[in-house]
Design an enzyme around this catalytic site. Structure first.
Site, short mmCIF file in Angstrom:
data_model
loop_
_atom_site.label_atom_id
_atom_site.label_comp_id
_atom_site.label_asym_id
_atom_site.label_seq_id
_atom_site.Cartn_x
_atom_site.Cartn_y
_atom_site.Cartn_z
CE LYS A 1 -7.94 -32.38 11.70
NZ LYS A 1 -8.05 -31.57 12.92
CG HIS B 1 -14.45 -31.08 14.53
ND1 HIS B 1 -14.73 -31.22 13.19
CD2 HIS B 1 -13.23 -30.49 14.57
CE1 HIS B 1 -13.75 -30.72 12.48
NE2 HIS B 1 -12.82 -30.27 13.29
CG HIS C 1 -6.96 -26.71 18.24
ND1 HIS C 1 -6.30 -26.77 17.04
CD2 HIS C 1 -8.20 -27.25 18.03
CE1 HIS C 1 -7.10 -27.30 16.12
NE2 HIS C 1 -8.26 -27.60 16.70
CG HIS D 1 -11.70 -29.31 9.56
ND1 HIS D 1 -11.74 -28.57 10.72
CD2 HIS D 1 -12.65 -28.76 8.74
CE1 HIS D 1 -12.65 -27.60 10.61
NE2 HIS D 1 -13.22 -27.71 9.41
CG ASP E 1 -12.31 -28.49 17.64
OD1 ASP E 1 -11.09 -28.28 17.47
OD2 ASP E 1 -13.18 -28.01 16.87
CG HIS F 1 -9.94 -32.45 17.63
ND1 HIS F 1 -10.11 -32.81 16.32
CD2 HIS F 1 -9.66 -31.13 17.61
CE1 HIS F 1 -9.97 -31.75 15.54
NE2 HIS F 1 -9.70 -30.71 16.32
#
Length: 362
Positions: free
Chosen positions: A99, A174, A15, A136, A247, A13
């Protein structure tokens, strides 16, 4: 134990953002991780095979020399996602997952799903074709306390999804609550989870210690000590339903310090180091490789890395400033009130140590 060798870990995970920001932060991940599942919440979001292929190409072209790193792409689900486009991307090995962002839940989620029923046709095809759904897991109803958003999501969204699509592969991303951990432990269908270093280290006290501390602010927000402990216990248990996802979410310092500050913690420069320290402190170093290098790869159908990583414990805390400058803007790295003693000593994928060092490290 002051030294450990593990198979090169993966980050399930991550970004990276886009453009110059992506180029600035990518080396922090590629130094340690062999693969990373890259989140699609760009502006505009990655919703098509063409966009994902182009984004992956930009990442690959920015990988530092001597780092054998593989970005893995995901599809951003919207109310109008085409099941055909998603299945095609999965069959062509462009997308490894889709996602789900509830609209308004986090950074760049404005185009997310407004009602889970709007994507039932997509979820049906995902269940049939074995496409993982990365979630999420927070509701966005303003009447729900922000510290309860994950718990309510389980009750109102996740349990109904599981009843409707019992064989759908789900990754509850997460985890931030004991309720989330307990749900995954129930083994209610193929439900798995990623866990971050900051949710293993922080509680909501760390948001307010000595004043509001925006660099400890993430989404989902960190919660109580009972939640943090449940998350650590799950991560260190060896249970294959839990695996590592940093994350890591870079934001410019100016966007963390303004009104309506951005939620996200940039931990790529020290994530594997903090995770190793947590496992060592809990006398679970023997479970570290499962969590970081084996469980996630197994879930997504990849072979474990053939490369290795060595970490060592120093006698004194490591005080390096790991922030990254992009032009005149600063991206501040994760720095909790927890001294860090562990660091990467070497690897066998960029010639940073010799063979005898690999054999000696255990």
């Amino acid at each position: 134990m002051n030294k450990v060798k593990i198979l090169r870990p993966d980050d399930w995970h991550l970004h990276l953002r886009d453009g110059e920001t992506m180029k600035a932060v990518l080396p922090a991940t590629a130094r340690a991780y062999g693969r990373a599942m890259v989140m699609p919440n760009l502006t505009p979001p990655i919703t098509s095979v063409k966009q994902a292929v182009e984004y992956r190409k930009k990442i690959v072209e920015s990988i530092p020399d001597k780092n054998n790193f593989t970005p893995l792409m995901t599809c951003y689900l919207t109310d109008s996602t085409s099941p055909h486009e998603l299945v095609k991307g999965f069959m062509d090995q462009v997308f490894i997952a889709a996602k789900l962002y509830p609209a308004g839940a986090t950074t760049n989620s404005e185009n997310g799903v407004t009602s889970i029923k709007n994507i039932y046709s997509v979820l049906e095809k995902m269940e049939i074709h074995g496409i993982p759904l990365s979630i999420h897991g927070e509701v966005t109803n303003p009447e729900v306390d922000i510290f309860d958003r994950e718990k309510v999501f389980i009750e109102q969204v996740l349990i109904p999804i599981r009843k409707k699509f019992p064989e759908l592969k789900i990754v509850f991303e997460h985890l931030s609550s004991k309720e989330g951990v307990d749900y995954v432990l129930e083994k209610d269908g193929p439900t798995f989870s990623t866990i971050t270093p900051h949710h293993m280290l922080l509680t909501r006290n760390d948001l307010f210690k000595g004043g509001l501390r925006m660099f400890n602010y993430c989404l989902p927000v960190v919660k109580k000590e009972t939640d943090r402990k449940a998350i650590v216990d799950a991560a260190t248990s060896g249970d294959d339903h839990f695996f590592f996802g940093s994350d890591s979410a870079p934001h410019f310092e100016k966007n963390k310090l303004k009104d309506k500050a951005a939620g996200g913690i940039f931990n790529a420069p020290n994530s594997i180091e903090y995770v190793t320290q947590i496992f060592a402190e809990n006398n679970k170093i023997d479970q570290l490789e499962k969590f970081t290098s084996l469980n996630g790869a197994s879930f997504y159908g990849f072979a474990p890395s053939e490369e290795s990583l060595i970490l060592i414990k120093k006698e004194k805390p490591i005080e390096k400033d790991l922030s990254i400058m992009q032009g005149k803007d600063n991206i501040r790295s994760f720095k909790p009130d927890v001294p860090l003693y562990w660091e990467i000593a070497g690897s066998n994928y960029n010639n940073r140590f010799e063979k005898n060092e690999i054999e000696d490290a255990r």
